[in-house]
Motif scaffolding. Structure first.
Motif, PDB file in Angstrom:
ATOM      1  N   UNK A  13     -51.549  11.634  26.130  1.00 61.77           N
ATOM      2  CA  UNK A  13     -51.071  12.543  27.156  1.00 61.77           C
ATOM      3  C   UNK A  13     -50.866  13.903  26.553  1.00 61.77           C
ATOM      4  N   UNK A  15     -49.609  17.838  27.280  1.00 61.50           N
ATOM      5  CA  UNK A  15     -48.889  18.714  28.174  1.00 61.50           C
ATOM      6  C   UNK A  15     -49.540  20.076  28.114  1.00 61.50           C
ATOM      7  N   UNK A  22     -44.902  23.123  24.324  1.00 60.42           N
ATOM      8  CA  UNK A  22     -44.870  22.125  23.250  1.00 60.42           C
ATOM      9  C   UNK A  22     -45.973  21.113  23.496  1.00 60.42           C
ATOM     10  N   UNK A  24     -47.052  17.471  23.008  1.00 65.14           N
ATOM     11  CA  UNK A  24     -46.517  16.189  22.552  1.00 65.14           C
ATOM     12  C   UNK A  24     -47.421  15.090  23.066  1.00 65.14           C
ATOM     13  N   UNK A  26     -48.293  10.708  23.306  1.00 63.48           N
ATOM     14  CA  UNK A  26     -47.768   9.357  23.200  1.00 63.48           C
ATOM     15  C   UNK A  26     -48.944   8.415  23.340  1.00 63.48           C
ATOM     16  N   UNK A 100     -50.432  16.903  38.442  1.00 61.39           N
ATOM     17  CA  UNK A 100     -50.756  15.859  37.469  1.00 61.39           C
ATOM     18  C   UNK A 100     -52.147  15.367  37.798  1.00 61.39           C
ATOM     19  N   UNK A 107     -53.876  10.966  30.899  1.00 61.46           N
ATOM     20  CA  UNK A 107     -53.337  11.736  32.009  1.00 61.46           C
ATOM     21  C   UNK A 107     -52.977  13.127  31.537  1.00 61.46           C
ATOM     22  N   UNK A 109     -50.569  16.172  32.342  1.00 61.95           N
ATOM     23  CA  UNK A 109     -49.353  16.477  33.072  1.00 61.95           C
ATOM     24  C   UNK A 109     -49.162  17.982  33.045  1.00 61.95           C
ATOM     25  N   UNK A 110     -48.986  18.562  34.177  1.00 62.33           N
ATOM     26  CA  UNK A 110     -48.808  20.003  34.239  1.00 62.33           C
ATOM     27  C   UNK A 110     -47.352  20.375  34.163  1.00 62.33           C
ATOM     28  N   UNK A 111     -47.077  21.537  33.612  1.00 62.54           N
ATOM     29  CA  UNK A 111     -45.697  22.019  33.533  1.00 62.54           C
ATOM     30  C   UNK A 111     -45.588  23.363  34.214  1.00 62.54           C
ATOM     31  N   UNK A 112     -45.272  23.489  35.473  1.00 63.35           N
ATOM     32  CA  UNK A 112     -45.360  22.419  36.460  1.00 63.35           C
ATOM     33  C   UNK A 112     -46.766  22.176  36.996  1.00 63.35           C
TER      34      UNK A 112
END
Lengths: 177, 160, 183
Positions: A13, A15, A22, A24, A26, A100, A107, A109-112
């Motif tokens: 994943x 970001x 950041x 990160x 997993x 997302x 996947x 994931x958007x921020x936001x």
């Protein structure tokens, strides 16, 4: 390759953020058939994801923000949105606010929101009409107070044509707008 | 036929009476007994039904939120995180997924939810925010002192 | 609990024949305008017919427009759709602009959507891309062949940190500090 893929259910994943957030990641493995080295550094993760994007092995889905609500959307979905919405029937539309996007293997994931050029969600407007009549009925017992109001909301039906993870991660997207 | 007595106590309330009452009977067609056939009883029940329907539209939204919360909590528990920590972590990481999407992912896309839980956990750790509810913090049996000391040293020197 | 006696039937979203996936087909099949040539209630409809009807017919080549002048009857529009729905709408004493708006609504609908209460606002044939959650999704597959009770799977590893461990940590940190200050 497909055997290894079937054995390795690897989720990476990433970001993404416009202003360089950041990074990160997993990774989970279940039932490793081969002793394949699982990528650890961000670069390896990104290149693995890019390879997966190219192969386009499975169905994509995305979580899209539309008219104040979030919808989980795949190809061929039907969606009904309520409220005033200008697009007319037959119009082809791209839904840009993607929160997302994911496939079976990874996947994003958007921020936001994910990067604008990365995920394209296209839809066609199928029908626009008025909903069933909603009766708004108020009554206070023994006080001779009774009010009735009728409301019909405008409903638009959308057919989601495609959810594509278009370009590669970490590559600047071409002029989107 | 000869009618010897005048029929008393019956009078028509108006030509539209049938249609006025029909509006109520159409809504009461699936009721039981006299509520389906007699106007005075049907009217009361129809009014109650409409009032309940009106109030329930708000309650349904609350019920759905509760349901989503339950599902998200349950999914979080599988990944050893609490709902509070998940929300905190996602908010701090600027991930604005609402309860509906999160519960959707938890039930239908378990892997993505696992990722989100991990992201939240990491973010919360990076921020040094410990709500003390995570039960899977290192225990005595698998306590690796070296890792713990390294963590403490890194934190003090702010290496990340 | 049958649906037949309910006033408002409920159902899920449907689109006839996968409309929109490939080509988009407008769903209005024919529209019948019944009006009176002289009565005042048909005035709005007559104005619409005189001014806007031809443009409407040109812009919607897939719709067949019928005109039925009926004396001494109220004005009515009947729209028929490709899925067989028939929508009857009375235009009694409606103005020209109102009728234009209603005709627009009839044109863009895909059938009689007002007669169905939608139970969900989304329809998908593929609810899950990664496989739905099962109780076995996040369980170790070795559990299948493990002989329970097993010390590994039965271990209690979700205990909070005990006081002894906390003391140990504090002691080690103190040692580190002493070493640092000594340096």
């Amino acid at each position: 390759m497909s055997v290894i893929r079937a054995g390795l259910q690897r989720i990476t994943n990433i970001i993404r953020n416009g202003s360089g957030g950041i990074l990160s990641r997993f990774i989970t493995n279940s039932a490793l058939i081969e002793n394949k080295t699982v990528p650890q550094t961000p670069k390896e993760v990104i290149s693995a994801c890019n390879k997966l994007i190219e192969e386009n092995a499975s169905r994509n889905f995305a979580i899209v923000h539309l008219l104040g609500k979030q919808w989980r959307v795949t190809d061929g979905d039907l969606l009904v949105v309520e409220g005033y919405w200008p697009p007319n029937i037959g119009d082809k539309i791209t839904l840009d606010k993607v929160l997302l996007a994911a496939t079976k293997d990874f996947s994003l994931i958007g921020r936001p929101l994910v990067q604008p050029g990365l995920v394209t969600v296209t839809a066609t407007v199928i029908s626009k009409g008025l909903s069933h009549t909603r009766t708004h009925f108020k009554k206070k017992r023994r006080k001779q107070y009774m009010r009735i109001n009728f409301q019909r909301a405008e409903q638009t039906m959308l057919r989601i044509n495609s959810v594509n993870i278009a370009s590669k991660i970490n590559e600047p997207s071409k002029n989107v707008f | 036929m000869v009618f010897l007595s005048v029929v008393n106590f019956t009078r028509s309330r108006g030509p539209d009476e049938f249609w006025r009452k029909r509006r109520i009977f159409r809504l009461a067609a699936h009721y039981i007994g006299r509520s389906r056939n007699c106007y005075s009883i049907a009217v009361r029940n129809v009014h109650r039904a409409l009032a309940y329907a009106t109030k329930a539209r708000k309650l349904k939204k609350q019920d759905m939120i509760d349901l989503w919360n339950t599902r998200i909590t349950a999914a979080c528990e599988q990944h050893n995180i609490t709902y509070y920590t998940l929300k905190e972590g996602l908010d701090r990481a600027n991930i604005m997924l609402d309860r509906k999407s999160l519960s959707d992912l938890a039930s239908w896309e378990p892997r993505t939810f696992e990722c989100l839980a991990a992201v939240a956990k990491q973010k919360v750790e990076y921020d040094g925010f410990n709500d003390g509810t995570d039960k899977n913090r290192p225990t005595g049996t698998n306590l690796k002192l070296k890792d713990v000391m390294l963590e403490a040293w890194l934190k003090e020197n702010k290496k990340f | 609990m049958s649906n037949s006696n309910l006033f408002l039937k409920s159902g899920f979203i449907r689109a006839p024949l996968q409309n929109g996936v490939g080509r988009f087909v407008p769903q209005l099949q024919r529209i019948v305008l019944k009006f009176c040539k002289s009565n005042g209630s048909s005035r709005g409809l007559r104005d619409f017919i005189e001014q806007d009807l031809v443009d409407f017919a040109k812009q919607n080549p897939s719709v067949v427009v019928y005109l039925k002048p009926r004396r001494h009857r109220g004005p009515v529009i009947v729209a028929e759709y490709l899925n067989g729905d028939r929508v009857w709408m009375g235009m009694h004493n409606k103005t020209h602009s109102e009728i234009t708006k209603w005709i627009e609504v009839l044109r863009t609908q895909q059938g009689d959507i007002a007669s169905l209460r939608l139970r969900k606002y989304q329809y998908t044939d593929y609810p899950s891309v990664q496989g739905p959650w099962t109780p076995f999704t996040f369980k170790d597959p070795e559990l299948n062949t493990a002989k329970l009770p097993d010390p590994k799977y039965g271990a209690n590893n979700r205990l909070p940190m005990t006081a002894t461990e906390k003391l140990r940590l504090m002691f080690e940190k103190q040692k580190l500090n002493d070493v640092n200050t000594a340096e």
